[in-house]
Write an enzyme that holds these catalytic residues in place. Structure first.
Site, short mmCIF file in Angstrom:
data_model
loop_
_atom_site.label_atom_id
_atom_site.label_comp_id
_atom_site.label_asym_id
_atom_site.label_seq_id
_atom_site.Cartn_x
_atom_site.Cartn_y
_atom_site.Cartn_z
N ASP A 217 2.84 5.09 -5.39
CA ASP A 217 2.04 6.31 -5.18
C ASP A 217 2.86 7.54 -5.55
O ASP A 217 3.57 8.09 -4.72
CB ASP A 217 1.57 6.38 -3.73
CG ASP A 217 0.69 7.60 -3.47
OD1 ASP A 217 0.49 8.39 -4.42
OD2 ASP A 217 0.21 7.75 -2.35
N ASP B 71 0.85 -1.19 0.00
CA ASP B 71 0.00 0.00 0.00
C ASP B 71 0.89 1.25 0.00
O ASP B 71 1.82 1.35 0.82
CB ASP B 71 -0.86 -0.05 1.28
CG ASP B 71 -1.96 0.97 1.30
OD1 ASP B 71 -2.44 1.36 0.22
OD2 ASP B 71 -2.38 1.35 2.42
N HIS B 72 0.61 2.18 -0.89
CA HIS B 72 1.33 3.47 -0.93
C HIS B 72 2.86 3.34 -0.98
O HIS B 72 3.56 3.98 -0.17
CB HIS B 72 0.96 4.35 0.28
CG HIS B 72 -0.46 4.83 0.24
ND1 HIS B 72 -0.91 5.82 -0.59
CD2 HIS B 72 -1.56 4.42 0.93
CE1 HIS B 72 -2.21 6.01 -0.40
NE2 HIS B 72 -2.63 5.16 0.51
N ILE C 158 -9.62 -0.04 3.34
CA ILE C 158 -10.12 0.27 4.69
C ILE C 158 -9.04 -0.07 5.72
O ILE C 158 -8.57 -1.21 5.79
CB ILE C 158 -11.41 -0.52 4.98
CG1 ILE C 158 -12.50 -0.12 3.98
CG2 ILE C 158 -11.88 -0.27 6.44
CD1 ILE C 158 -13.75 -0.94 4.03
N ASP C 159 -8.68 0.89 6.51
CA ASP C 159 -7.72 0.67 7.60
C ASP C 159 -8.25 1.28 8.90
O ASP C 159 -8.40 0.59 9.92
CB ASP C 159 -6.37 1.31 7.22
CG ASP C 159 -5.29 1.02 8.25
OD1 ASP C 159 -5.52 0.18 9.13
OD2 ASP C 159 -4.21 1.63 8.18
#
Ligand code: G3H
Ligand code: 13P
Ligand code: ZN
Length: 309
Positions: free
Chosen positions: A104, A82-83, A255-256
């Site tokens: 990202d 992620d990212h 969702i985190d």
């Protein structure tokens, strides 16, 4: 049952009215809560790891935990970075066995974002790994208030087409009104469905991704605060609005924060109610169950992906 890329999951979601949930993981209890939920809901699943999570849990542990989850449940799972902020971390994750990475480059200029993303795509695709990239900027609370000001950072549809064509990415994260974290944008929650429709019509074969999709409902925050927390959360985009986005073109929803709130509320509750207890299993077991319930809730009420495995 295997570590898989998101190719097949997204191909199915693109043709249908649901999105695949991508949940952030940091430790064993979070992973177990999420995979148990996916197993019960018979839902497709992406587990994602941020640079911070990777540093905290250490790469080898996370990888083995996810492998164990696959062995334990028989699920196909996508393991996603992620990212990722530069080529090096994306390369490390590809080399470690991740099946999907996000580069990202949204903070860079259009051309710089393209150049960086292309470099990652080339390496990842050579190794059978898929790539998500981002165009447009998600608002932060500090970016402030007005929807018009906020929409200036939304994804431009023509740029999106050019970006996808020139980079060869597998999925595109867009900005249409969500923001990260528990301190969401103040003011009316807003999702630009018109913009979503334009982008998905222009890119009918590109899975679109929505970041910052925790809702931070006041009751989630209140549950943490009831037991001594002091979290000044501000509500994000309501769940029914996100569900509509899942029905109209969004294939992956991240969702985190809502999982963090659910887990922390249970830990606080247990420790306040049992001040003499000091066995971590006692407070981590209900925290794990809270993660499971929250993920099942999201699968049913936001992602619409129950039974879509
Ligand atoms: O969007 C970012 C995720 O919520 C991960 O957050 O960098 O604190 O692990 P983190
Ligand atoms: P939230 O902070 O809204 O949960 O968003 C998570 C996210 O986008 C991870 O990439
Ligand atoms: Zn994000």
């Amino acid at each position: 049952m295997a570590l898989v890329t998101s190719k097949e999951m997204f191909a199915k979601a693109l043709k249908s009215d649901y999105a695949v949930g991508a949940f952030n993981v940091n430790n064993m209890e979070i992973i177990q809560g999420i995979v148990d939920a996916a197993n019960i809901e018979n839902a497709p699943l992406i587990l994602q790891v941020s640079a911070g999570a990777r540093k905290y849990a250490r790469p080898a542990y996370l990888l083995k935990l996810v492998e164990a989850a696959i062995e334990d449940t028989g699920l196909d799972i996508v393991l996603h970075l992620d990212h990722g902020e530069d080529f090096e971390i994306c390369k490390k994750c590809v080399d470690d066995g991740f099946t999907s990475v996000m580069i990202d480059g949204s903070k860079y200029s259009f051309e710089e974002n393209i150049a960086l993303t292309k470099q990652v795509v080339e390496y990842a695709h050579d190794h059978g790994v898929v790539v998500e990239a981002e165009l447009g900027k998600l608002a932060g609370i500090e970016d402030n208030i007005k929807v018009d000001a906020r929409s200036a950072t939304f994804t431009d549809p023509d740029e999106a087409v050019e970006f996808v064509e020139r980079t060869g990415i597998d999925s595109l994260a867009i900005s249409i009104g969500t923001s990260h974290g528990a301190y969401k944008f103040k003011g009316e929650p807003y999702l630009d469905y018109e913009l979503l429709e334009i982008i998905s019509n222009k890119l009918p074969n590109t899975p679109l991704v929505l970041h910052g999709a925790s809702t931070v409902l006041p009751e989630f925050v209140a549950r943490c605060n009831e037991y001594g927390g002091n979290i000044p959360g501000a509500q994000g985009v309501p769940e029914d609005m996100l569900r509509k986005a899942a029905q109209y073109g969004i294939c992956k929803i991240n969702i985190d924060t809502d999982l963090r709130l659910a887990m922390t509320a249970e830990v606080r509750k247990y420790l306040i109610e049992n001040p003499a207890d000091f066995d971590p299993r006692k407070y981590l077991a209900p925290a794990r169950t809270a993660i499971q319930s929250m993920v099942q809730h999201k699968m049913k009420n936001v992602l619409n992906c129950t039974g879509k495995r």
